[in-house]
Design a protein around this motif. Structure first.
Motif, PDB file in Angstrom:
ATOM      1  N   PRO A  38      39.309  42.957  40.798  1.00  0.00           N
ATOM      2  CA  PRO A  38      38.576  42.655  42.032  1.00  0.00           C
ATOM      3  C   PRO A  38      39.509  42.059  43.087  1.00  0.00           C
ATOM      4  O   PRO A  38      40.511  41.423  42.752  1.00  0.00           O
ATOM      5  CB  PRO A  38      37.534  41.638  41.600  1.00  0.00           C
ATOM      6  CG  PRO A  38      37.414  41.797  40.128  1.00  0.00           C
ATOM      7  CD  PRO A  38      38.754  42.260  39.644  1.00  0.00           C
ATOM      8  N   SER A  39      39.175  42.251  44.340  1.00  0.00           N
ATOM      9  CA  SER A  39      40.012  41.755  45.429  1.00  0.00           C
ATOM     10  C   SER A  39      39.238  40.783  46.309  1.00  0.00           C
ATOM     11  O   SER A  39      38.074  41.020  46.638  1.00  0.00           O
ATOM     12  CB  SER A  39      40.499  42.923  46.287  1.00  0.00           C
ATOM     13  OG  SER A  39      41.167  42.445  47.433  1.00  0.00           O
ATOM     14  N   TRP A  40      39.906  39.720  46.693  1.00  0.00           N
ATOM     15  CA  TRP A  40      39.329  38.763  47.642  1.00  0.00           C
ATOM     16  C   TRP A  40      39.707  39.126  49.066  1.00  0.00           C
ATOM     17  O   TRP A  40      39.276  38.477  50.012  1.00  0.00           O
ATOM     18  CB  TRP A  40      39.810  37.351  47.326  1.00  0.00           C
ATOM     19  CG  TRP A  40      39.333  36.877  46.005  1.00  0.00           C
ATOM     20  CD1 TRP A  40      40.056  36.803  44.847  1.00  0.00           C
ATOM     21  CD2 TRP A  40      38.017  36.426  45.672  1.00  0.00           C
ATOM     22  NE1 TRP A  40      39.279  36.337  43.820  1.00  0.00           N
ATOM     23  CE2 TRP A  40      38.003  36.089  44.299  1.00  0.00           C
ATOM     24  CE3 TRP A  40      36.838  36.280  46.393  1.00  0.00           C
ATOM     25  CZ2 TRP A  40      36.884  35.621  43.640  1.00  0.00           C
ATOM     26  CZ3 TRP A  40      35.717  35.808  45.739  1.00  0.00           C
ATOM     27  CH2 TRP A  40      35.738  35.494  44.389  1.00  0.00           C
ATOM     28  N   ASP A  41      40.509  40.179  49.232  1.00  0.00           N
ATOM     29  CA  ASP A  41      41.010  40.546  50.556  1.00  0.00           C
ATOM     30  C   ASP A  41      40.468  41.910  51.002  1.00  0.00           C
ATOM     31  O   ASP A  41      41.154  42.669  51.670  1.00  0.00           O
ATOM     32  CB  ASP A  41      42.546  40.559  50.527  1.00  0.00           C
ATOM     33  CG  ASP A  41      43.152  40.431  51.907  1.00  0.00           C
ATOM     34  OD1 ASP A  41      42.447  40.034  52.840  1.00  0.00           O
ATOM     35  OD2 ASP A  41      44.355  40.732  52.037  1.00  0.00           O
ATOM     36  N   ALA A  42      39.252  42.243  50.606  1.00  0.00           N
ATOM     37  CA  ALA A  42      38.650  43.528  50.952  1.00  0.00           C
ATOM     38  C   ALA A  42      38.205  43.515  52.423  1.00  0.00           C
ATOM     39  O   ALA A  42      37.999  42.439  52.985  1.00  0.00           O
ATOM     40  CB  ALA A  42      37.465  43.804  50.052  1.00  0.00           C
ATOM     41  N   PRO A  43      38.042  44.640  53.071  1.00  0.00           N
ATOM     42  CA  PRO A  43      38.203  45.987  52.527  1.00  0.00           C
ATOM     43  C   PRO A  43      39.667  46.412  52.527  1.00  0.00           C
ATOM     44  O   PRO A  43      40.487  45.884  53.275  1.00  0.00           O
ATOM     45  CB  PRO A  43      37.398  46.852  53.489  1.00  0.00           C
ATOM     46  CG  PRO A  43      37.539  46.160  54.796  1.00  0.00           C
ATOM     47  CD  PRO A  43      37.559  44.684  54.452  1.00  0.00           C
ATOM     48  N   HIS A  44      39.973  47.392  51.681  1.00  0.00           N
ATOM     49  CA  HIS A  44      41.303  47.979  51.628  1.00  0.00           C
ATOM     50  C   HIS A  44      41.217  49.384  52.203  1.00  0.00           C
ATOM     51  O   HIS A  44      40.264  50.104  51.939  1.00  0.00           O
ATOM     52  CB  HIS A  44      41.806  48.037  50.187  1.00  0.00           C
ATOM     53  CG  HIS A  44      42.015  46.686  49.591  1.00  0.00           C
ATOM     54  ND1 HIS A  44      43.193  46.010  49.698  1.00  0.00           N
ATOM     55  CD2 HIS A  44      41.175  45.874  48.915  1.00  0.00           C
ATOM     56  CE1 HIS A  44      43.087  44.842  49.095  1.00  0.00           C
ATOM     57  NE2 HIS A  44      41.860  44.733  48.614  1.00  0.00           N
ATOM     58  N   MET A  45      42.193  49.744  53.006  1.00  0.00           N
ATOM     59  CA  MET A  45      42.202  51.063  53.619  1.00  0.00           C
ATOM     60  C   MET A  45      43.308  51.896  52.978  1.00  0.00           C
ATOM     61  O   MET A  45      44.439  51.442  52.838  1.00  0.00           O
ATOM     62  CB  MET A  45      42.435  50.965  55.122  1.00  0.00           C
ATOM     63  CG  MET A  45      42.389  52.299  55.802  1.00  0.00           C
ATOM     64  SD  MET A  45      42.254  52.244  57.609  1.00  0.00           S
ATOM     65  CE  MET A  45      43.646  51.261  58.071  1.00  0.00           C
ATOM     66  N   VAL A  46      42.966  53.101  52.585  1.00  0.00           N
ATOM     67  CA  VAL A  46      43.927  54.014  51.980  1.00  0.00           C
ATOM     68  C   VAL A  46      44.445  54.951  53.067  1.00  0.00           C
ATOM     69  O   VAL A  46      43.674  55.496  53.848  1.00  0.00           O
ATOM     70  CB  VAL A  46      43.273  54.832  50.848  1.00  0.00           C
ATOM     71  CG1 VAL A  46      44.248  55.824  50.266  1.00  0.00           C
ATOM     72  CG2 VAL A  46      42.732  53.908  49.780  1.00  0.00           C
TER      73      VAL A  46
END
Length: 71
Positions: A38-46
């Motif tokens: 899990p990430s606390w820095d979402a959202p992630h962009m691909v």
């Protein structure tokens, strides 16, 4: 490993703790096991080659969104 490089260079912001393992001994070839915590820095962009697939439309047309617009 090529997959590690793609994930490191193609995800913004970088996601820590991703683990990639190749599991061999299969007749058809290795299986890739990817663990993504899990990430606390979402959202992630691909993105690939500097291009993402997120766009916004408005009366003047459309433009590519950056991470802050998605958030």
């Amino acid at each position: 490993m090529r997959m590690s490089n793609l994930m490191r260079d193609g995800i913004e912001p970088r996601h820590q703790g991703v683990e990639i393992d190749a599991i061999g001994n299969y007749e058809i070839g290795p299986v890739v096991d990817v663990f993504i915590p899990p990430s606390w820095d979402a959202p992630h962009m691909v993105s690939k080659d500097g291009h993402s697939k997120f766009y916004v439309r408005h009366s003047g047309g459309r433009h590519q969104m950056d991470r802050s617009e998605i958030k």
